[in-house]
Design a protein around this motif. Structure first.
Motif, mmCIF file in Angstrom:
data_model
loop_
_atom_site.group_PDB
_atom_site.id
_atom_site.type_symbol
_atom_site.label_atom_id
_atom_site.label_comp_id
_atom_site.label_asym_id
_atom_site.label_seq_id
_atom_site.Cartn_x
_atom_site.Cartn_y
_atom_site.Cartn_z
ATOM 1 N N ALA A 124 49.427 27.105 31.078
ATOM 2 C CA ALA A 124 50.425 26.788 32.083
ATOM 3 C C ALA A 124 51.928 27.046 31.701
ATOM 4 C CB ALA A 124 50.052 25.709 32.984
ATOM 5 N N ASP A 125 52.067 26.472 30.279
ATOM 6 C CA ASP A 125 53.301 26.451 29.981
ATOM 7 C C ASP A 125 53.790 27.455 28.657
ATOM 8 O OD1 ASP A 125 51.727 25.232 27.705
ATOM 9 O OD2 ASP A 125 53.341 23.519 27.691
ATOM 10 N N LYS A 126 53.000 28.505 28.981
ATOM 11 C CA LYS A 126 52.996 29.676 27.767
ATOM 12 C C LYS A 126 53.656 30.846 28.406
ATOM 13 C CE LYS A 126 50.780 27.384 24.572
ATOM 14 N NZ LYS A 126 50.480 26.024 25.424
ATOM 15 N N PRO A 127 54.624 31.489 27.728
ATOM 16 C CA PRO A 127 55.083 32.653 28.192
ATOM 17 C C PRO A 127 54.062 33.700 28.846
ATOM 18 C CG PRO A 127 56.074 32.134 25.888
ATOM 19 C CD PRO A 127 54.738 31.238 26.235
ATOM 20 N N VAL A 128 54.621 34.455 29.810
ATOM 21 C CA VAL A 128 53.739 35.450 30.416
ATOM 22 C C VAL A 128 54.401 36.700 30.507
ATOM 23 C CG1 VAL A 128 52.794 35.976 32.719
ATOM 24 C CG2 VAL A 128 52.880 33.791 32.150
ATOM 25 N N LEU A 129 53.875 37.716 30.214
ATOM 26 C CA LEU A 129 54.250 38.997 30.217
ATOM 27 C C LEU A 129 53.662 39.952 31.212
ATOM 28 C CD1 LEU A 129 56.251 41.133 28.766
ATOM 29 C CD2 LEU A 129 54.525 41.615 27.132
ATOM 30 N N LYS A 130 54.330 40.553 32.048
ATOM 31 C CA LYS A 130 53.704 41.286 33.013
ATOM 32 C C LYS A 130 54.512 42.837 33.086
ATOM 33 C CE LYS A 130 52.875 37.941 36.439
ATOM 34 N NZ LYS A 130 52.956 37.548 37.733
ATOM 35 N N ALA A 131 53.739 43.900 33.420
ATOM 36 C CA ALA A 131 54.013 45.275 33.207
ATOM 37 C C ALA A 131 53.627 45.860 34.512
ATOM 38 C CB ALA A 131 53.535 45.982 32.260
ATOM 39 N N THR A 132 54.772 46.581 35.400
ATOM 40 C CA THR A 132 54.347 47.370 36.355
ATOM 41 C C THR A 132 55.038 48.776 36.563
ATOM 42 O OG1 THR A 132 56.638 46.875 37.548
ATOM 43 C CG2 THR A 132 54.718 45.225 37.703
ATOM 44 N N ALA A 133 54.314 49.502 37.273
ATOM 45 C CA ALA A 133 54.602 50.955 37.285
ATOM 46 C C ALA A 133 54.227 51.656 38.839
ATOM 47 C CB ALA A 133 53.965 51.869 36.089
ATOM 48 N N GLY A 134 55.002 52.237 39.156
ATOM 49 C CA GLY A 134 54.708 52.785 40.596
ATOM 50 C C GLY A 134 55.620 53.867 41.238
ATOM 51 N N ALA A 135 55.136 54.299 42.443
ATOM 52 C CA ALA A 135 56.177 55.152 43.100
ATOM 53 C C ALA A 135 55.999 54.888 44.337
ATOM 54 C CB ALA A 135 55.734 56.587 42.586
ATOM 55 N N GLU A 136 57.174 55.164 45.145
ATOM 56 C CA GLU A 136 57.276 54.816 46.754
ATOM 57 C C GLU A 136 58.322 55.729 47.246
ATOM 58 O OE1 GLU A 136 60.721 51.020 46.444
ATOM 59 O OE2 GLU A 136 58.357 50.676 47.230
ATOM 60 N N ARG A 137 57.927 55.829 48.645
ATOM 61 C CA ARG A 137 58.953 56.572 49.480
ATOM 62 C C ARG A 137 59.905 55.782 49.960
ATOM 63 N NH1 ARG A 137 59.923 62.051 49.275
ATOM 64 N NH2 ARG A 137 59.854 62.216 51.516
ATOM 65 N N ALA A 138 61.043 56.008 49.931
ATOM 66 C CA ALA A 138 62.238 55.158 50.625
ATOM 67 C C ALA A 138 63.137 55.957 51.250
ATOM 68 C CB ALA A 138 62.636 54.454 49.572
ATOM 69 N N ARG A 139 63.838 55.378 52.134
ATOM 70 C CA ARG A 139 64.848 56.022 53.094
ATOM 71 C C ARG A 139 66.045 55.227 52.975
ATOM 72 N NH1 ARG A 139 65.591 60.015 56.488
ATOM 73 N NH2 ARG A 139 67.179 59.829 58.299
ATOM 74 N N ALA A 140 67.286 55.785 52.506
ATOM 75 C CA ALA A 140 68.550 54.753 52.519
ATOM 76 C C ALA A 140 69.693 55.946 52.869
ATOM 77 C CB ALA A 140 68.509 54.195 50.996
#
Length: 449
Positions: A90-106
């Motif tokens: 619980a008190d150890k470092p956590v490393l996460k990786a994410t990758a993705g694509a999404e359609r967005a409108r702005a």
């Protein structure tokens, strides 16, 4: 702000540790016991070897490994070990990786956004909450390990009782067969005297009834023996069909109990060790629950890329990053944390009471077994004297019957008295063996240590 933190630290103070249960310097039925230490682990003495029975040794070793109840306890140890490792992460470092694509409108523009990131976070255990959870998990693991010893002891005790009772049945069968032979000889004598006109037909009938009652009782012994064989086979982890044991008419000797035994053996009882470890786990969790008022600090760092074009994803303008600490504290929860802490305190009190009760129960069981052995030793001496008197009486009455001085009814009464006294003596021996088993179990497995 300092005042708020100080108040939170005060709320996180764990309750005082429960006092250990008292252990007496002396038991009622045996002197020379010494005060037990505060901590000890279950022992692994092969206490059943005191009966000096090779078949019992083999069965007890099988019951310690192949028994289904023992296998369940071993599986619970693996579960507790996994939970302990989980608490330690619980008190150890956590490393996460994410990758993705999404359609967005702005701003009226619709596009596909490509992104990828690495996130590293660490929540240091500033207040010792995780350490307490780890301590609780370790105590649960030790309790599970002690529970294996407790289950093994209970299974082996049950098997030893069944085995010794089976051997008592073998001895009872031998006694019944010897008695049946004597009754048949008496029947032959009575028939000869009836044919010679010396006794009435009723004497022959009386002798036949007496012999037939013993013959019929042999079937009950056969059934009881088969049931004990089945019980022993299952306790040893085998199918009942494979549980056949050859008859042995010689009973093991009752182990001699030393004049004094240290009370340190009491804390070696597996159930006492389980209760002690459960108390430590509950106390640690109570401390962890009280630290829920303290704020959590998380240090995180993230790096990634983000672009509306796949070809530009790894160019410099597409790169993003962030780093920094974050402080989080719950200011109002409608009393949820206090309720959790109160429940943890109550659980600690419950385990403390269970620990004290386990020690008191251990002391009671030891004194019960010692009292039983003392009384049964004296009873065995008196019963042996009774057997000798009954046998002498039977010899005298039989000789008087052969001389025509008494009826066969007196012979039958004398013979039944002899049979009853011999069976009672065998029952006393069985009770002494069982009392020895109960004393070994009450001490956590024998009296060495």
């Amino acid at each position: 702000m300092a005042a708020v933190i100080a108040a939170m630290v005060g709320c996180g103070t764990p309750p005082p540790a429960p006092k250990p249960p008292p252990v007496p310097d002396q038991f009622r039925f045996q002197s020379g016991w010494v005060t037990a230490p505060a901590d000890a682990a279950p022992r692994g003495e092969a206490w059943w070897t005191r009966f000096d029975d090779a078949e019992l040794d083999r069965l007890m070793n099988e019951a310690g490994e192949a028994n289904g109840t023992v296998e369940q306890a071993l599986a619970r140890v693996r579960q507790a070990e996994a939970q302990w490792r989980l608490a330690g992460a619980a008190d150890k470092p956590v490393l996460k990786a994410t990758a993705g694509a999404e359609r967005a409108r702005a701003d009226g523009v619709t596009a596909t956004v490509w992104q990828g990131s690495l996130l590293a976070s660490w929540q240091p255990d500033l207040w010792g909450r995780v350490a307490l959870e780890r301590q609780a998990g370790r105590a649960d693991l030790r309790a599970s390990e002690a529970d294996v010893a407790s289950v093994r002891l209970a299974v082996r005790l049950e098997l030893a009782r069944a085995y010794l009772r089976l051997r008592v049945l073998d001895r009872q069968r031998e006694l019944s067969e010897q008695t049946l032979g004597a009754y048949e000889r008496s029947l032959t004598l009575t028939r000869n005297q009836y044919e010679a006109g010396l006794v009435a037909r009723s004497d022959v009938t009386q002798a036949e009834v007496q012999a037939q009652s013993v013959r019929a009782g042999l079937h009950d012994l056969t059934l009881q023996r088969a049931l004990y064989e089945h019980t022993i086979a299952v306790l040893a982890g085998r199918a009942p069909v494979t549980g056949t044991l050859a008859p042995v008419a010689v009973l093991p000797d009752v182990p001699a109990v030393p004049a004094t035994v240290p009370s340190t053996l009491l804390v070696h009882r597996p159930d006492v060790a389980v209760a002690r470890e459960r108390l430590e786990a509950a106390s640690a969790r109570a401390g962890s629950a009280r630290r829920a008022w303290l704020p959590d600090i998380t240090i995180s760092a993230a790096a990634g890329v983000r672009s509306t074009r796949w070809s530009d994803l790894f160019e410099a303008p597409a790169r993003v990053w962030s780093v920094g600490p974050q402080l989080a504290a719950t200011l109002f929860d409608a009393g949820a944390r206090q309720a959790t802490a109160d429940a943890a305190d109550a659980a600690t009190d419950e385990q403390a009471a269970a620990w004290r009760l386990s020690v008191l129960t251990a002391m009671k069981e030891v004194d019960d077994a010692l009292a039983g052995l003392q009384a049964l030793d004296a009873k065995a001496t008196d019963q042996a004297r009774l057997v000798a008197l009954a046998e002498e009486n039977e010899r005298v009455v039989t000789n008087r019957y052969r001389s025509g001085l008494v009826s066969f009814l007196e012979v039958a009464v004398a013979q039944n008295l002899t049979l009853q006294s011999r069976r009672a003596a065998l029952d006393v021996t069985a009770e002494r063996l069982d009392a020895s088993l109960r004393l070994m179990a009450a001490l956590g497995g024998g009296w060495e240590g």
